[in-house]
Design an enzyme around this catalytic site. Structure first.
Site, PDB file in Angstrom:
ATOM      1  N   GLU A 118      34.317  37.701  45.098  1.00 46.37           N
ATOM      2  CA  GLU A 118      35.515  37.212  45.577  1.00 46.37           C
ATOM      3  C   GLU A 118      36.714  38.037  45.599  1.00 46.37           C
ATOM      4  O   GLU A 118      36.541  39.152  45.468  1.00 46.37           O
ATOM      5  CB  GLU A 118      35.873  35.822  44.657  1.00 46.37           C
ATOM      6  CG  GLU A 118      34.705  34.919  44.358  1.00 46.37           C
ATOM      7  CD  GLU A 118      35.262  33.717  43.421  1.00 46.37           C
ATOM      8  OE1 GLU A 118      36.368  33.738  42.971  1.00 46.37           O
ATOM      9  OE2 GLU A 118      34.366  32.970  43.145  1.00 46.37           O
ATOM     10  N   HIS A 239      45.970  28.684  44.875  1.00 49.88           N
ATOM     11  CA  HIS A 239      44.860  29.088  45.423  1.00 49.88           C
ATOM     12  C   HIS A 239      45.248  29.002  46.915  1.00 49.88           C
ATOM     13  O   HIS A 239      45.565  28.236  47.479  1.00 49.88           O
ATOM     14  CB  HIS A 239      43.827  28.081  45.047  1.00 49.88           C
ATOM     15  CG  HIS A 239      42.544  28.592  45.192  1.00 49.88           C
ATOM     16  ND1 HIS A 239      41.888  28.792  46.637  1.00 49.88           N
ATOM     17  CD2 HIS A 239      41.495  29.217  44.452  1.00 49.88           C
ATOM     18  CE1 HIS A 239      40.724  29.151  46.461  1.00 49.88           C
ATOM     19  NE2 HIS A 239      40.432  29.454  45.169  1.00 49.88           N
ATOM     20  N   ARG A 285      44.561  37.213  45.547  1.00 51.62           N
ATOM     21  CA  ARG A 285      44.693  35.726  45.972  1.00 51.62           C
ATOM     22  C   ARG A 285      46.285  35.449  46.191  1.00 51.62           C
ATOM     23  O   ARG A 285      46.663  34.759  47.129  1.00 51.62           O
ATOM     24  CB  ARG A 285      44.551  35.114  44.583  1.00 51.62           C
ATOM     25  CG  ARG A 285      43.913  33.611  45.027  1.00 51.62           C
ATOM     26  CD  ARG A 285      43.403  33.105  43.650  1.00 51.62           C
ATOM     27  NE  ARG A 285      41.998  32.953  43.686  1.00 51.62           N
ATOM     28  CZ  ARG A 285      41.180  32.522  42.828  1.00 51.62           C
ATOM     29  NH1 ARG A 285      41.776  31.738  41.685  1.00 51.62           N
ATOM     30  NH2 ARG A 285      39.937  32.361  42.993  1.00 51.62           N
ATOM     31  N   HIS A 357      47.099  26.180  41.204  1.00 51.47           N
ATOM     32  CA  HIS A 357      45.790  26.598  40.755  1.00 51.47           C
ATOM     33  C   HIS A 357      45.887  26.777  39.442  1.00 51.47           C
ATOM     34  O   HIS A 357      44.889  26.232  38.715  1.00 51.47           O
ATOM     35  CB  HIS A 357      45.037  27.284  41.555  1.00 51.47           C
ATOM     36  CG  HIS A 357      43.596  27.452  41.404  1.00 51.47           C
ATOM     37  ND1 HIS A 357      42.714  26.432  41.437  1.00 51.47           N
ATOM     38  CD2 HIS A 357      42.899  28.663  40.956  1.00 51.47           C
ATOM     39  CE1 HIS A 357      41.569  26.806  41.404  1.00 51.47           C
ATOM     40  NE2 HIS A 357      41.643  28.226  41.104  1.00 51.47           N
ATOM     41  N   ARG A 392      46.133  36.418  38.258  1.00 49.56           N
ATOM     42  CA  ARG A 392      44.592  36.443  37.830  1.00 49.56           C
ATOM     43  C   ARG A 392      43.834  37.135  38.857  1.00 49.56           C
ATOM     44  O   ARG A 392      43.562  36.347  40.035  1.00 49.56           O
ATOM     45  CB  ARG A 392      44.168  35.044  37.167  1.00 49.56           C
ATOM     46  CG  ARG A 392      43.000  34.924  36.698  1.00 49.56           C
ATOM     47  CD  ARG A 392      42.831  33.685  36.149  1.00 49.56           C
ATOM     48  NE  ARG A 392      42.887  32.861  37.231  1.00 49.56           N
ATOM     49  CZ  ARG A 392      41.769  32.317  37.874  1.00 49.56           C
ATOM     50  NH1 ARG A 392      40.606  32.643  37.747  1.00 49.56           N
ATOM     51  NH2 ARG A 392      41.922  31.141  38.604  1.00 49.56           N
TER      52      ARG A 392
END
Ligand code: SIN
Length: 550
Positions: A118, A239, A285, A357, A392
């Site tokens: 990811e 997100h 992200r 998120h 994160r």
């Protein structure tokens, strides 16, 4: 509802952190796990992509550490990240031994574990289960393991409505029914050696969120109300890819799709990420989320102006070129949800937009889950160890729950606080009228919309102040109901969301720089000279923010 009058350890929350802690605590005491709905209804259950873990030895662990630290944009607390990545492999191996089944090569169930990639991971290290249902499998296996343990009891459809503090220590908690048939049943007080808050995040503070309805920040708000410090509350991760269809909830479209090669395209069909980051769709992200927001607003890549109320309906996720991937087998849950809305990952462009998120901040704890309030411990998304810094790393949260859930339980056992009976019963309450319940729903909807508009992906002082004014008005209306001795599940949730929003807004105003998930239009640069630090909210009980280096 369980009517115990005392228990050794009370765990609030039945996600990965709470269940992992309960298993550890039950080795030496009786445990009550309290959860607002059924055990299956937690943020953990909805986690799709997977669990990041370095199972290949020291070099692998060192790389996982570097990826975690780099994603966190300068303020990851390194000892926390070291604990996460080095203890992670043991915790995951243990979970597999207890019955969790991750996807493997071949059909025998005995092949090598499959790993995907990811955003911001330097290599594929993310285990997944049933394609895109990793959280559900972890939740199922841990709950099954905990359920057979004689020393663990569950109080489902039950809320913790207050923490009882005596002589500077949490000694008891008030519980009230939270189910549809709760009616006017009375709350009751339960004495305990210590309380662990593992009640997850607070995505419901925002109108657009991937989180389930239960994620209202109850644990964080209770801790703050009892006098515990919060940290890093300005860092809310958005997100990048939640489904964007009118009238449909912001269903998560996992980052693992981009890990398997999905592209992001704007309304002109362009793969725009090349204008934002060399890692393209697998950039960190926060970078991807802001890029989508800006493409959605039609702004140029380095524009810092524009409405903070982001509308990104025009951006799409595209998997149509991935002919060799059996998309429906790899992502069965997402495919099934999209099919209900006439969309097919192999055939269609999927409209996406960012949504709230994951909260990197939370109840400030040390590496052993201890909060600033004796008797109170926290783990998982509700806690802030500094492990995620300002952003994160994808799929680090399930691992965080396992590692820090176990650590918090070990310190609760080691501290072995005595049971001290509370000297008064829980206060009674009156139910809300139908009109009052409707008022609470309106207040919640207004708070959520104003948090999205004023404290979302792109922030600035003027809008944050508008958000604070809206939150304070909401908080005052809720307080009026509470002062009349009224109580209900939705009123308690509304108060929790309002308290969490208050901490987010104050912390976001105080951090006059941009870092990780916190982006200020009026301070678009990172300011290491002033802010290579964590924010602390409400030290000494005041609504003020301090910064300190950890
Ligand atoms: C996802 O599947 O994209 C979510 C994983 C995460 O939030 O870590």
């Amino acid at each position: 509802m369980t009517k115990l009058s005392q228990v050794d350890f009370l765990v609030m929350g039945a996600g990965v952190a709470g269940l992992r802690a309960a298993v550890e605590l039950a080795r030496h005491g009786d445990v009550l796990v309290v959860t607002k709905e059924s055990v299956a209804e937690s943020n953990t259950h909805y986690a799709q992509g997977g669990i990041a873990v370095a199972m290949e030895g020291d070099e692998d662990v060192a790389l996982h550490l570097e990826d975690t630290v780099n994603a966190g944009d300068g303020i990851v607390y390194r000892p926390a990240a070291e604990a996460l990545v080095s203890e992670g492999p043991l915790r995951v191996a243990e979970l597999i031994e207890w019955g969790a089944s991750f996807d493997r090569e071949g059909d025998t169930g005995a092949g090598e574990l499959l790993r995907t990639r990811e955003g911001a991971h330097s290599l594929p290290r993310i285990l997944h289960a049933n394609g895109d249902a990793t959280g559900a499998e972890i939740s199922r296996s841990l709950a099954a393991f905990a359920h057979v343990h004689k020393r663990i009891r569950f109080a489902e459809w039950t809320m913790v409505t207050g923490l009882v503090v005596a002589d500077g220590r949490v000694i008891a908690a008030d519980l009230a029914p939270a189910g549809p048939l709760a009616g006017d049943s009375k709350p009751h007080r339960i004495n305990t050696r210590s309380v662990l808050i593992a009640a997850g995040g607070a995505g419901q503070v925002y109108s657009d969120t991937t989180n389930p309805a239960v994620a209202t920040g109850d644990g964080i708000a209770l801790a703050a109300q009892a006098g515990a410090e919060l940290a890093d509350m300005e860092f809310y991760q958005f997100h990048p890819t939640a489904l964007s269809l009118p009238g449909v909830p912001r269903f998560l479209i996992s980052e693992a799709l981009r890990g398997e090669g999905a592209y992001l395209r704007n309304d002109r069909g362009e793969r725009f990420m090349e204008r934002y980051h060399p890692l393209l769709e697998l950039a960190p992200r926060d970078v991807v989320a802001r890029a989508i927001a800006r493409e959605g607003m039609g702004a140029s890549p380095d524009s810092v102006s524009g409405s903070p109320s982001v509308d990104s309906r025009v951006v799409h996720l595209d998997m149509r070129h991935l002919h060799s991937l059996n998309i429906r087998d790899r992502f069965p849950g997402i495919s099934a949800f999209l099919a209900q809305h006439g969309l097919d990952l192999a055939r269609d462009l999927i409209p996406v937009r960012p949504a709230a998120h994951y909260l990197m901040g939370g109840i400030k704890t040390d590496l052993a889950g201890r909060t600033s309030l004796p008797g109170l411990y926290a783990a998982g998304e509700a806690a802030c160890t500094g492990v995620h810094g300002a952003n994160r790393l994808a799929s680090n949260s399930l691992l965080e729950g396992l590692v820090f859930g176990a650590r918090a339980a070990q310190s609760m056992l080691a501290d072995s606080l005595p049971l001290v009976p509370a000297d008064a019963p829980a206060a009674d309450h009156k139910p809300l009228s139908v009109n009052e319940e409707a008022l609470v729903e309106d207040l919640i909807a207004n708070l959520q919309a104003s948090m999205w508009a004023y404290a979302g992906l792109l922030r600035q002082e003027s809008t944050l102040r508008e958000g604070l004014a809206a939150q304070e008005a909401c908080g005052a209306s809720l307080a009026k109901l509470a002062e009349q001795g009224k109580s209900s599940r939705r009123l308690a949730e509304a108060q929790a969301m309002s308290r969490v929003a208050h901490a987010i807004l104050h912390s976001a105003l105080a951090r006059t720089e941009s870092r990780g998930a916190h982006f200020r239009n009026d301070f678009p640069k990172r300011d290491d000279a002033q802010f290579l630090k964590h924010s602390i909210f409400a030290r000494g009980g005041e609504a003020q923010v301090l910064f300190e280096a950890w």
